[in-house]
Design a protein around this motif. Structure first.
Motif, mmCIF file in Angstrom:
data_model
loop_
_atom_site.group_PDB
_atom_site.id
_atom_site.type_symbol
_atom_site.label_atom_id
_atom_site.label_comp_id
_atom_site.label_asym_id
_atom_site.label_seq_id
_atom_site.Cartn_x
_atom_site.Cartn_y
_atom_site.Cartn_z
ATOM 1 N N HIS A 158 0.867 -1.177 0.000
ATOM 2 C CA HIS A 158 0.000 0.000 0.000
ATOM 3 C C HIS A 158 0.904 1.227 0.000
ATOM 4 C CE1 HIS A 158 -3.377 -2.668 0.636
ATOM 5 N NE2 HIS A 158 -2.505 -3.364 1.349
ATOM 6 N N MET A 159 0.791 1.995 -1.074
ATOM 7 C CA MET A 159 1.701 3.120 -1.289
ATOM 8 C C MET A 159 0.987 4.456 -1.129
ATOM 9 S SD MET A 159 3.843 1.808 -4.557
ATOM 10 C CE MET A 159 5.349 2.674 -4.191
ATOM 11 N N VAL A 160 1.744 5.404 -0.626
ATOM 12 C CA VAL A 160 1.280 6.780 -0.500
ATOM 13 C C VAL A 160 2.314 7.648 -1.200
ATOM 14 C CG1 VAL A 160 0.747 8.652 1.095
ATOM 15 C CG2 VAL A 160 0.229 6.285 1.730
ATOM 16 N N SER A 220 9.157 11.115 -1.452
ATOM 17 C CA SER A 220 7.731 11.354 -1.219
ATOM 18 C C SER A 220 6.884 10.138 -1.561
ATOM 19 C CB SER A 220 7.271 12.558 -2.040
ATOM 20 O OG SER A 220 7.892 13.727 -1.560
ATOM 21 N N VAL A 221 7.470 8.971 -1.419
ATOM 22 C CA VAL A 221 6.760 7.714 -1.644
ATOM 23 C C VAL A 221 6.931 6.856 -0.391
ATOM 24 C CG1 VAL A 221 6.565 5.643 -3.067
ATOM 25 C CG2 VAL A 221 7.205 7.821 -4.131
ATOM 26 N N TRP A 222 5.830 6.537 0.226
ATOM 27 C CA TRP A 222 5.844 5.766 1.464
ATOM 28 C C TRP A 222 5.074 4.477 1.248
ATOM 29 C CZ3 TRP A 222 7.793 7.529 6.351
ATOM 30 C CH2 TRP A 222 8.492 8.731 6.254
ATOM 31 N N ILE A 223 5.397 3.458 2.030
ATOM 32 C CA ILE A 223 4.832 2.140 1.784
ATOM 33 C C ILE A 223 4.502 1.415 3.084
ATOM 34 C CG2 ILE A 223 7.079 0.992 1.698
ATOM 35 C CD1 ILE A 223 5.973 -0.595 -0.717
ATOM 36 N N TYR A 233 -2.963 16.834 -2.790
ATOM 37 C CA TYR A 233 -1.588 16.554 -3.198
ATOM 38 C C TYR A 233 -1.154 15.119 -2.879
ATOM 39 C CZ TYR A 233 -1.708 21.643 -2.928
ATOM 40 O OH TYR A 233 -2.055 22.959 -3.072
ATOM 41 N N VAL A 234 -2.093 14.312 -2.403
ATOM 42 C CA VAL A 234 -1.764 12.960 -1.942
ATOM 43 C C VAL A 234 -2.466 11.915 -2.791
ATOM 44 C CG1 VAL A 234 -1.900 11.370 0.026
ATOM 45 C CG2 VAL A 234 -1.439 13.799 0.419
ATOM 46 N N LYS A 235 -1.733 10.892 -3.185
ATOM 47 C CA LYS A 235 -2.283 9.759 -3.936
ATOM 48 C C LYS A 235 -2.011 8.488 -3.144
ATOM 49 C CE LYS A 235 -3.033 12.228 -7.692
ATOM 50 N NZ LYS A 235 -4.207 13.020 -7.624
ATOM 51 N N THR A 236 -2.964 7.562 -3.168
ATOM 52 C CA THR A 236 -2.751 6.251 -2.559
ATOM 53 C C THR A 236 -2.983 5.193 -3.611
ATOM 54 O OG1 THR A 236 -5.053 6.088 -1.827
ATOM 55 C CG2 THR A 236 -3.478 7.015 -0.256
ATOM 56 N N MET A 237 -2.306 4.095 -3.473
ATOM 57 C CA MET A 237 -2.500 2.990 -4.414
ATOM 58 C C MET A 237 -2.103 1.684 -3.758
ATOM 59 S SD MET A 237 0.639 3.684 -7.051
ATOM 60 C CE MET A 237 0.080 5.333 -7.311
ATOM 61 N N THR A 238 -2.609 0.619 -4.316
ATOM 62 C CA THR A 238 -2.244 -0.723 -3.884
ATOM 63 C C THR A 238 -1.540 -1.383 -5.054
ATOM 64 O OG1 THR A 238 -4.178 -0.821 -2.455
ATOM 65 C CG2 THR A 238 -3.135 -2.914 -3.012
ATOM 66 N N VAL A 239 -0.361 -1.932 -4.791
ATOM 67 C CA VAL A 239 0.407 -2.585 -5.848
ATOM 68 C C VAL A 239 0.710 -4.014 -5.425
ATOM 69 C CG1 VAL A 239 1.405 -0.439 -6.723
ATOM 70 C CG2 VAL A 239 2.612 -1.726 -4.991
ATOM 71 N N SER A 240 0.787 -4.892 -6.406
ATOM 72 C CA SER A 240 0.993 -6.306 -6.098
ATOM 73 C C SER A 240 2.462 -6.696 -6.025
ATOM 74 C CB SER A 240 0.266 -7.182 -7.129
ATOM 75 O OG SER A 240 0.751 -6.891 -8.421
ATOM 76 N N SER A 241 3.345 -5.879 -6.596
ATOM 77 C CA SER A 241 4.762 -6.235 -6.517
ATOM 78 C C SER A 241 5.632 -4.988 -6.588
ATOM 79 C CB SER A 241 5.133 -7.202 -7.638
ATOM 80 O OG SER A 241 5.009 -6.576 -8.893
ATOM 81 N N LEU A 242 6.844 -5.145 -6.072
ATOM 82 C CA LEU A 242 7.867 -4.116 -6.125
ATOM 83 C C LEU A 242 9.057 -4.706 -6.866
ATOM 84 C CD1 LEU A 242 7.853 -3.063 -2.347
ATOM 85 C CD2 LEU A 242 6.677 -1.903 -4.217
#
Length: 127
Positions: free
Chosen positions: A47-49, A79-82, A103-112
């Motif tokens: 989960h990324m911010v 400026s990317v937090w996880i 100014y804030v975006k959130t996302m869910t990613v399956s892999s790094l």
């Protein structure tokens, strides 16, 4: 004296409600109570911010960054937090209360990337 509540008597009852200013104060205190619920088992998603708060709002930006750290998120880059735990609602609440939601975006990613996956699994003690 501060007019944070209104008191009204109705049919042998006293009704106490928060005024708009009282709501703001209560929500400010609620900032300190925000926590991320950690599920028993990790679902494998990250989960990324991401945020890009202009310098004219640097005080709010710094406060937001501090709150992310308190919540247990880790900086992946400036400026990317996880987090391995779902945190979208908590992050949106913080951003709203600090006035930086635009100014804030959130996302869910399956892999790094492999290197980041290894590093973050170590940081969060995930197997």
């Amino acid at each position: 004296k501060l007019k944070w509540v209104t008191v009204v008597r109705r049919d042998h009852h006293t009704v106490i409600t928060l005024s708009p200013e009282g709501r703001k104060v209560a929500l400010r205190y609620a900032l300190d109570e925000v926590e991320i619920e950690k599920p028993f088992r990790w679902d494998g998603n990250w989960h990324m911010v991401m945020f890009d708060v202009p310098n004219e709002h640097r005080v709010a930006r710094n406060a937001f960054r501090t709150r992310l750290k308190r919540l247990g998120l880790v900086s992946l880059q400036e400026s990317v937090w996880i987090s391995p735990f779902p945190c979208r609602d908590e992050v949106r609440f913080l951003a709203h209360m600090l006035g930086v939601e635009g100014y804030v975006k959130t996302m869910t990613v399956s892999s790094l990337d492999d290197h980041d996956t290894v590093k973050m699994k170590e940081v969060f003690a995930i197997r």
